[in-house]
Design a protein around this motif. Sequence first.
Motif, mmCIF file in Angstrom:
data_model
loop_
_atom_site.group_PDB
_atom_site.id
_atom_site.type_symbol
_atom_site.label_atom_id
_atom_site.label_comp_id
_atom_site.label_asym_id
_atom_site.label_seq_id
_atom_site.Cartn_x
_atom_site.Cartn_y
_atom_site.Cartn_z
ATOM 1 N N MET A 156 51.469 9.060 -35.531
ATOM 2 C CA MET A 156 50.494 10.096 -35.844
ATOM 3 C C MET A 156 50.676 11.236 -34.866
ATOM 4 O O MET A 156 50.785 11.027 -33.667
ATOM 5 N N SER A 157 50.706 12.465 -35.382
ATOM 6 C CA SER A 157 51.004 13.598 -34.506
ATOM 7 C C SER A 157 50.367 14.874 -35.041
ATOM 8 O O SER A 157 49.873 14.924 -36.161
ATOM 9 N N ALA A 158 50.426 15.896 -34.202
ATOM 10 C CA ALA A 158 49.927 17.224 -34.566
ATOM 11 C C ALA A 158 51.099 18.192 -34.648
ATOM 12 O O ALA A 158 52.132 18.006 -34.007
ATOM 13 N N GLU A 159 50.919 19.229 -35.417
ATOM 14 C CA GLU A 159 51.913 20.296 -35.510
ATOM 15 C C GLU A 159 51.204 21.638 -35.426
ATOM 16 O O GLU A 159 50.114 21.814 -35.989
ATOM 17 N N LEU A 160 51.813 22.565 -34.727
ATOM 18 C CA LEU A 160 51.227 23.884 -34.512
ATOM 19 C C LEU A 160 51.990 24.916 -35.315
ATOM 20 O O LEU A 160 53.221 24.991 -35.256
ATOM 21 N N ILE A 161 51.257 25.723 -36.086
ATOM 22 C CA ILE A 161 51.851 26.817 -36.855
ATOM 23 C C ILE A 161 51.171 28.111 -36.436
ATOM 24 O O ILE A 161 49.970 28.297 -36.656
ATOM 25 N N CYS A 162 51.917 28.981 -35.798
ATOM 26 C CA CYS A 162 51.392 30.262 -35.324
ATOM 27 C C CYS A 162 51.806 31.358 -36.304
ATOM 28 O O CYS A 162 52.993 31.520 -36.595
ATOM 29 N N VAL A 163 50.819 32.104 -36.777
ATOM 30 C CA VAL A 163 51.051 33.087 -37.829
ATOM 31 C C VAL A 163 50.937 34.496 -37.256
ATOM 32 O O VAL A 163 49.957 34.823 -36.585
ATOM 33 N N GLY A 164 51.941 35.317 -37.515
ATOM 34 C CA GLY A 164 51.873 36.708 -37.072
ATOM 35 C C GLY A 164 53.249 37.314 -36.880
ATOM 36 O O GLY A 164 54.055 36.797 -36.107
ATOM 37 N N SER A 165 53.517 38.390 -37.604
ATOM 38 C CA SER A 165 54.811 39.051 -37.460
ATOM 39 C C SER A 165 55.010 39.592 -36.055
ATOM 40 O O SER A 165 56.143 39.703 -35.576
ATOM 41 N N GLU A 166 53.920 39.928 -35.374
ATOM 42 C CA GLU A 166 54.034 40.460 -34.009
ATOM 43 C C GLU A 166 54.616 39.421 -33.053
ATOM 44 O O GLU A 166 55.251 39.769 -32.060
ATOM 45 N N LEU A 167 54.425 38.133 -33.375
ATOM 46 C CA LEU A 167 55.029 37.088 -32.561
ATOM 47 C C LEU A 167 56.535 37.024 -32.785
ATOM 48 O O LEU A 167 57.321 36.875 -31.849
ATOM 49 N N LEU A 168 56.941 37.135 -34.040
ATOM 50 C CA LEU A 168 58.364 37.097 -34.356
ATOM 51 C C LEU A 168 59.110 38.287 -33.780
ATOM 52 O O LEU A 168 60.273 38.182 -33.384
ATOM 53 N N LEU A 169 58.432 39.427 -33.727
ATOM 54 C CA LEU A 169 59.064 40.645 -33.211
ATOM 55 C C LEU A 169 59.071 40.694 -31.692
ATOM 56 O O LEU A 169 59.686 41.577 -31.094
ATOM 57 N N GLY A 170 58.363 39.765 -31.062
ATOM 58 C CA GLY A 170 58.308 39.755 -29.606
ATOM 59 C C GLY A 170 57.356 40.772 -29.023
ATOM 60 O O GLY A 170 57.412 41.064 -27.823
ATOM 61 N N ASP A 171 56.479 41.323 -29.853
ATOM 62 C CA ASP A 171 55.539 42.330 -29.351
ATOM 63 C C ASP A 171 54.495 41.718 -28.421
ATOM 64 O O ASP A 171 53.982 42.392 -27.530
ATOM 65 N N ILE A 172 54.157 40.449 -28.651
ATOM 66 C CA ILE A 172 53.204 39.771 -27.768
ATOM 67 C C ILE A 172 53.755 38.392 -27.419
ATOM 68 O O ILE A 172 54.541 37.810 -28.164
ATOM 69 N N LEU A 173 53.335 37.885 -26.280
ATOM 70 C CA LEU A 173 53.742 36.563 -25.825
ATOM 71 C C LEU A 173 52.835 35.517 -26.459
ATOM 72 O O LEU A 173 51.614 35.675 -26.492
ATOM 73 N N ASN A 174 53.432 34.447 -26.937
ATOM 74 C CA ASN A 174 52.671 33.413 -27.644
ATOM 75 C C ASN A 174 52.039 32.430 -26.653
ATOM 76 O O ASN A 174 52.451 31.276 -26.528
ATOM 77 N N THR A 175 51.011 32.887 -25.951
ATOM 78 C CA THR A 175 50.325 32.018 -24.991
ATOM 79 C C THR A 175 49.481 30.957 -25.688
ATOM 80 O O THR A 175 49.175 29.924 -25.090
ATOM 81 N N ASN A 176 49.103 31.212 -26.936
ATOM 82 C CA ASN A 176 48.318 30.215 -27.667
ATOM 83 C C ASN A 176 49.086 28.904 -27.821
ATOM 84 O O ASN A 176 48.512 27.820 -27.709
ATOM 85 N N ALA A 177 50.378 29.000 -28.089
ATOM 86 C CA ALA A 177 51.185 27.792 -28.270
ATOM 87 C C ALA A 177 51.223 26.973 -26.988
ATOM 88 O O ALA A 177 51.105 25.744 -27.018
ATOM 89 N N GLN A 178 51.393 27.650 -25.863
ATOM 90 C CA GLN A 178 51.424 26.938 -24.586
ATOM 91 C C GLN A 178 50.089 26.248 -24.321
ATOM 92 O O GLN A 178 50.051 25.079 -23.919
ATOM 93 N N TYR A 179 48.996 26.966 -24.553
ATOM 94 C CA TYR A 179 47.665 26.414 -24.285
ATOM 95 C C TYR A 179 47.398 25.189 -25.155
ATOM 96 O O TYR A 179 46.963 24.134 -24.653
ATOM 97 N N ILE A 180 47.653 25.304 -26.442
ATOM 98 C CA ILE A 180 47.355 24.195 -27.343
ATOM 99 C C ILE A 180 48.249 22.998 -27.046
ATOM 100 O O ILE A 180 47.810 21.849 -27.096
ATOM 101 N N ALA A 181 49.512 23.254 -26.702
ATOM 102 C CA ALA A 181 50.407 22.148 -26.334
ATOM 103 C C ALA A 181 49.864 21.389 -25.129
ATOM 104 O O ALA A 181 49.870 20.148 -25.096
ATOM 105 N N GLN A 182 49.386 22.118 -24.139
ATOM 106 C CA GLN A 182 48.818 21.472 -22.951
ATOM 107 C C GLN A 182 47.555 20.698 -23.303
ATOM 108 O O GLN A 182 47.319 19.593 -22.791
ATOM 109 N N GLU A 183 46.732 21.266 -24.187
ATOM 110 C CA GLU A 183 45.490 20.601 -24.574
ATOM 111 C C GLU A 183 45.759 19.337 -25.385
ATOM 112 O O GLU A 183 45.070 18.329 -25.221
ATOM 113 N N LEU A 184 46.754 19.381 -26.252
ATOM 114 C CA LEU A 184 47.101 18.191 -27.027
ATOM 115 C C LEU A 184 47.573 17.071 -26.097
ATOM 116 O O LEU A 184 47.260 15.900 -26.312
ATOM 117 N N ALA A 185 48.323 17.446 -25.068
ATOM 118 C CA ALA A 185 48.786 16.447 -24.108
ATOM 119 C C ALA A 185 47.609 15.787 -23.389
ATOM 120 O O ALA A 185 47.604 14.576 -23.151
#
Length: 414
Positions: free
Chosen positions: A1-30
């Motif tokens: 049983m596991s979780a998967e994270l899907i981050c939505v936003g073209s600004e993430l793909l373009l590198g306009d902003i840093l995806n800190t949400n992914a880091q935070y949620i990964a740490q919280e899941l741990a």
Amino acid sequence: MSAELICVGSELLLGDILNTNAQYIAQELAKLGIPHYYQTVVGDNPERLQAAIDIAIHRADILIFTGGLGPTPDDLTVETLADFFHTPLQERPDVLKDIEAKYTRRGRTMSPSNRKQALLPEGADVLPNPIGSAPGIIWRPGHVTIFTFPGVPSEMRAMWQETAVPTLKAQGWGQQVFHSRTLKFWGIPESELAEKVSGFLNSVNPTVAPYANYGHVKLRVSARAESTEAAVALIHPIAQQIQEIAGIYYYGSDDETLATVVGQQLQNRGETLAVAESCTGGYLGKALTEIPGSSAYFSGGVIAYENRIKEHLLGVDGEILQTLGAVSGPVAEQMAAGVRDCCGTDWGIGITGIAGPTGGTPDKPVGLVYIGLAGPESVSHIEYRLGDTRGRDWIREISVSHALNQLRLALSRP
């Protein structure tokens, strides 16, 4: 049983902003002991988002979405989810009332486009947003549990802590924890260290994973257990064995750095340090002074870029500068001894080299660095050839780490 994270936003793909949400949620899941094997970033495109959902539902039990909950046409997360699971959207009066109230409290009038944020899939529960206007959802279509969060980090974090964590725990998640310890090494290539500890790399619990960054090699030892204390107990004997195998290459773990380790060594011995830098231009002094309380052992430094400063301030022999050049072992030694003497410290470090991108010659290429170390009883130097392919900043950062490690090893001797 596991979780998967899907981050939505073209600004993430373009590198306009840093995806800190992914880091935070990964740490919280741990922290909750929830396995987490995949992350996906998808632009604001419903077809590609549906494709990502189709893959995720076959390999995860919890799907966590961030982004795409706003009022504009490119905010498509909720409606795409509803479409994928063939579920109609319903306007929720309670959600609409909450959005209107938030705008009123701010002295603003709600735009008609904000009504979109009150549309939720039939059967979904509201994941309240205490800060912003866009609510999330908690939804269980079929075998998966879905959480959606805004992309705004402050809103996402508040919603995660206030609602998502209690919900997951109520569902029986969070009964175990992941805990990791990161062991740090300097002076050994990642491949060589991996060979030395190869017997641990296929272990299951704890797991051991190597990675490297800016010359530092790290081994992350992770365990899953009923409590943090139990996980630490699993990790400890493995970490001890690895440290014994690595020997002098191991310098610390977790938040420790070469600078903090050297600082602690100096404090334990009641000794002090001063530095003289040429090619590193203050990087070494910065690394040392970033540590609170470092004034207890670090007296100061000199950025001796010109030969004139090396000679008149640090006492470097002018004849040696003329015959051997500023980038040489004897000059590094005299810089170290000079700054030690002028600052009245027990130890001195001198760094001179060619950081590039220009200034190199066939005999003295870019990346050639000499580090001198002057102690209470002796003065020595080591030559490093760091190459010219990774850039000026890399050469300077690596030189600082070599200098600190040189001192660490000297302080480790009886």
